[in-house]
Design an enzyme around this catalytic site. Structure first.
Site, PDB file in Angstrom:
ATOM      1  N   GLU A 145      38.043  43.828  20.051  1.00  0.00           N
ATOM      2  CA  GLU A 145      37.464  43.487  18.750  1.00  0.00           C
ATOM      3  C   GLU A 145      38.127  44.240  17.600  1.00  0.00           C
ATOM      4  O   GLU A 145      38.401  43.676  16.543  1.00  0.00           O
ATOM      5  CB  GLU A 145      35.952  43.772  18.754  1.00  0.00           C
ATOM      6  CG  GLU A 145      35.128  42.779  19.549  1.00  0.00           C
ATOM      7  CD  GLU A 145      35.104  43.053  21.049  1.00  0.00           C
ATOM      8  OE1 GLU A 145      34.508  42.260  21.792  1.00  0.00           O
ATOM      9  OE2 GLU A 145      35.700  44.082  21.476  1.00  0.00           O
TER      10      GLU A 145
ATOM     11  N   HIS B   6      22.932  41.673  23.796  1.00  0.00           N
ATOM     12  CA  HIS B   6      23.310  40.346  23.289  1.00  0.00           C
ATOM     13  C   HIS B   6      22.274  39.808  22.310  1.00  0.00           C
ATOM     14  O   HIS B   6      22.231  38.601  22.067  1.00  0.00           O
ATOM     15  CB  HIS B   6      23.465  39.350  24.448  1.00  0.00           C
ATOM     16  CG  HIS B   6      24.571  39.671  25.396  1.00  0.00           C
ATOM     17  ND1 HIS B   6      24.461  40.655  26.352  1.00  0.00           N
ATOM     18  CD2 HIS B   6      25.822  39.150  25.538  1.00  0.00           C
ATOM     19  CE1 HIS B   6      25.581  40.728  27.054  1.00  0.00           C
ATOM     20  NE2 HIS B   6      26.426  39.823  26.580  1.00  0.00           N
TER      21      HIS B   6
END
Length: 665
Positions: free
Chosen positions: A404, A471
């Protein structure tokens, strides 16, 4: 690999005498500038200095083999990059003294700046991010069919950072034309290389990425020039990354205050004999290319230039504080582009609206690149980009490695080259792995030196779908605190499409939060065509007089359900839509009208946007309030997985109760 003074062989055959003299001048200039700066440092006329004495050949050599329009990303010990690119010395002096004619208007110091005029992109103190930025610039070269390369510097200490490994991996996978230049100068501040890595040579790390690598004597200017010239010419024709390890030594402290007491005297003596300028000068004298009188003439000429430019810088003024100017420079100013809602309307889901916005934006902006894990043929984990590869190709719809931080840095590099990027975080939770380049690079870009970051980061977020602690987070408040970032968070399909298009049009960094629970539950009649909604404007969905509900995202939809179930009417319901910049005008107007406010967020309350809004209403609307401002959010725990735990973690039953209490207050 160790070097002695006697094995320092200069192969000057084939070089014209004028070229060798010019190279000698280029080596001398940063040394003489630095010697002057060390005097000014002791006089208190510059605040800090990172010495490159003993390493000049690397910066000068690398810069000399680059074409003038090829970007170079130096570190704070690479003065030779700036002098070899002929950056006016008075501007550098103003920069180091925090004056207005520097490159950052006094907002940053040292070499923490960039300049498109000289194709130099400076580093930030976190070191690693510039490596991924170099990847982005190189990717832009490839996409624009330019036979160019990019050079980026790191010290040996920086090779331990994750950004280094992510950048090398991305460059290798994508065959990006980048020269990764490691200045191995034996110490990271005071920590010797023996305590930093276990491989024999840092160049060996290239093997793990399937990359080519070379080891070069970093004190031999001709070896650097000869080897890099051949490598660079080949990389331009056959794009690929190359890792170069320059063996050298730092003769002074990490910065002047740290000194060199930790360095054994014999090491300093050894490397003093290998001084890149003294040794090259002696070679030119031995060959009859240079004589002492001419050498002294060159030194005198450079010193005169330094003094003349110091005089110019001394006349430069310090910046004056103007609050409006400071605030306005945080973002690149841009006129809002309005595209009216018109044409065909069809009922689609929230997720389809996002996909439409991306597809239409890809068609409108040929310079737009989408990047993310599994977004190409697979279409992303939520299938938002399904079919995009067939229409736009893999160059523009790019699967990325799981890195990322590196991909956000690539996006920054694309922006430097005038391109746009949308980066998909597979889940908003994973942005923590890319936090540094967002808050320390993208957010500060424009304020520091006027470079905008034309980057949108898509953030699938939120609870209610049984996805557990990693998540499901509502992490928007991580970013609303950071000046230089815009944060968008729609609650319905019409706004989701309009705001994503607006975010892509905006030349500033935007974090676009899209709640997963809305993807397939929210349907709405959405215009088929390209249209926008202005970032920074809230939407009044319902209007009344008894109280105000302020919310956004999935929480806003839950609030609408609850007031319908409870048959509550005559209230203002304000959908924020944008959290940064915050529409305080609409917030204050509603609070003053109704006198009662309840703020609902799925985030936990401490440090949340709900807390900020509550504080601002209390400060600005206190005399209009008929009750305390109420905040309702999720529990102060990580997000649980089991349904019964998650349901009670979320704030909606508590909101129902607090809403009734506020009405009756």
């Amino acid at each position: 690999m160790s070097y002695s003074a006697t094995d320092m062989i200069f192969d000057s055959e084939g070089y014209h005498q004028d070229f060798l003299i010019d190279l000698y001048e280029k080596l001398l200039k940063p040394r003489l500038v630095e010697e002057k700066m060390l005097i000014l440092l002791r006089q208190g006329k510059v605040s800090k200095w990172f010495s490159g004495i003993g390493q000049e050949a690397i910066a000068v050599g690398v810069t000399s083999i680059l074409q003038e329009d090829e970007y170079i990303l130096p570190m704070h010990r690479n003065l030779g990059v700036f002098t070899t690119r002929n950056v006016p010395l008075h501007r550098l002096f103003s920069q180091w003294q925090g004056k207005i004619n520097g490159f950052t208007k006094g907002r940053d110091r040292s070499f923490h700046f960039g300049t498109h005029e000289y194709k130099i992109i400076g580093m930030i103190s976190h070191l690693g991010p510039q490596l991924g930025v170099a990847d982005g610039i190189a990717l832009a070269h490839k996409l624009q069919n330019e036979k160019k390369l990019t050079a980026v510097f790191s010290g040996e200490g920086g090779t331990s950072e994750g950004d280094f490994h992510e950048a090398l991996n991305i460059a290798a996978v994508w065959d990006l034309p980048v020269l990764f230049c490691i200045e191995n100068n034996a110490y990271g501040l005071s920590t010797p290389t023996s305590e930093q890595y276990r491989c024999e040579h840092l160049a060996d790390r290239a093997k793990g990425y399937g990359m080519e690598s070379h080891i070069i004597d970093g004190n031999n200017i001709l070896e650097i020039h000869q080897k890099l010239s051949n490598i660079a010419n080949d990389v331009r024709e056959n794009p690929r990354p190359v890792l170069i390890e320059f063996k050298t030594f730092r003769m002074r402290g990490h910065e002047e205050a740290s000194g060199t007491a930790y360095v054994p005297d014999e090491d300093l003596a050894h490397w003093r004999e290998r001084d890149p300028i003294v040794r090259f000068e002696q070679h030119l004298l031995d060959r009859g290319i240079l004589n002492w009188d001419w050498a002294e003439h060159i030194k005198c000429k450079i010193k005169q230039e330094i003094e003349a430019h110091l005089a110019i810088a001394s006349e430069d003024r310090l910046p004056e504080f103007d609050e409006t100017i400071e605030l306005n420079d945080v973002f690149k100013v841009t006129e809002n582009q309005y595209f009216e809602i018109s044409g065909e309307i069809s009922e689609i889901r929230f997720i389809d609206a996002i996909s439409d916005a991306l597809r239409l934006s890809m068609r409108k902006h040929p310079n737009l690149v989408l990047m993310g894990q599994d977004i190409a043929e697979y279409g992303g984990v939520f299938k938002i980009t399904k079919g995009f590869v067939e229409e736009f190709g893999k160059d523009r719809v790019r699967n990325t490695p799981i890195c990322e931080s590196g991909i956000i840095e690539v996006a920054a590099g694309l922006s430097i080259k005038g391109m746009k990027a949308v980066v998909e975080m597979q889940f908003a939770d994973f942005v923590s792995s890319g936090f540094n380049p967002i808050v320390n690079y993208l957010a500060k870009f424009h304020y520091r030196w006027g470079q905008n970051a034309d980057v949108v980061i898509r953030m699938p977020c939120g609870a209610g779908v049984g996805a557990g602690p990693f998540h499901s987070q509502s992490n928007e408040s991580w970013f609303t605190k950071v000046p230089g970032l815009k944060v968008v968070y729609p609650s319905n399909p019409v706004d989701a499409k309009a705001l994503l298009i607006a975010a892509i049009n905006d030349p500033n960094p935007v974090l676009y939060f899209e709640h997963k629970a809305l993807y397939r539950t929210q349907r709405q009649e959405v215009p088929f065509d390209y249209y926008t909604t202005e970032i920074g404007k809230a939407s009044l969905l319902k209007e009344g007089t008894i109280l105000t509900i302020i919310s956004y995202g999935a929480a806003l939809q839950e609030a609408l359900k609850i007031i319908e179930e409870e048959k509550i009417d005559y209230i203002d319901v304000l959908d924020l839509r944008t959290l940064q910049p915050l529409d305080t005008i609409s917030i204050f107007a509603s609070a003053r009208k109704t006198g009662k406010v309840i703020i609902l967020t799925e985030d936990s309350l401490f440090g949340s946007i709900a807390s900020e809004i509550s504080a601002q209403i209390t400060e600005n609307c206190f005399e209009f309030l008929d009750a305390p401002v109420i905040r309702v959010g999720s529990l102060e725990t990580p997000i649980p997985f089991a349904s019964i735990l998650e349901t009670n973690y979320l704030p909606y039953q508590r909101f129902r109760e607090k809403l009734k209490e506020l009405i009756e207050y």
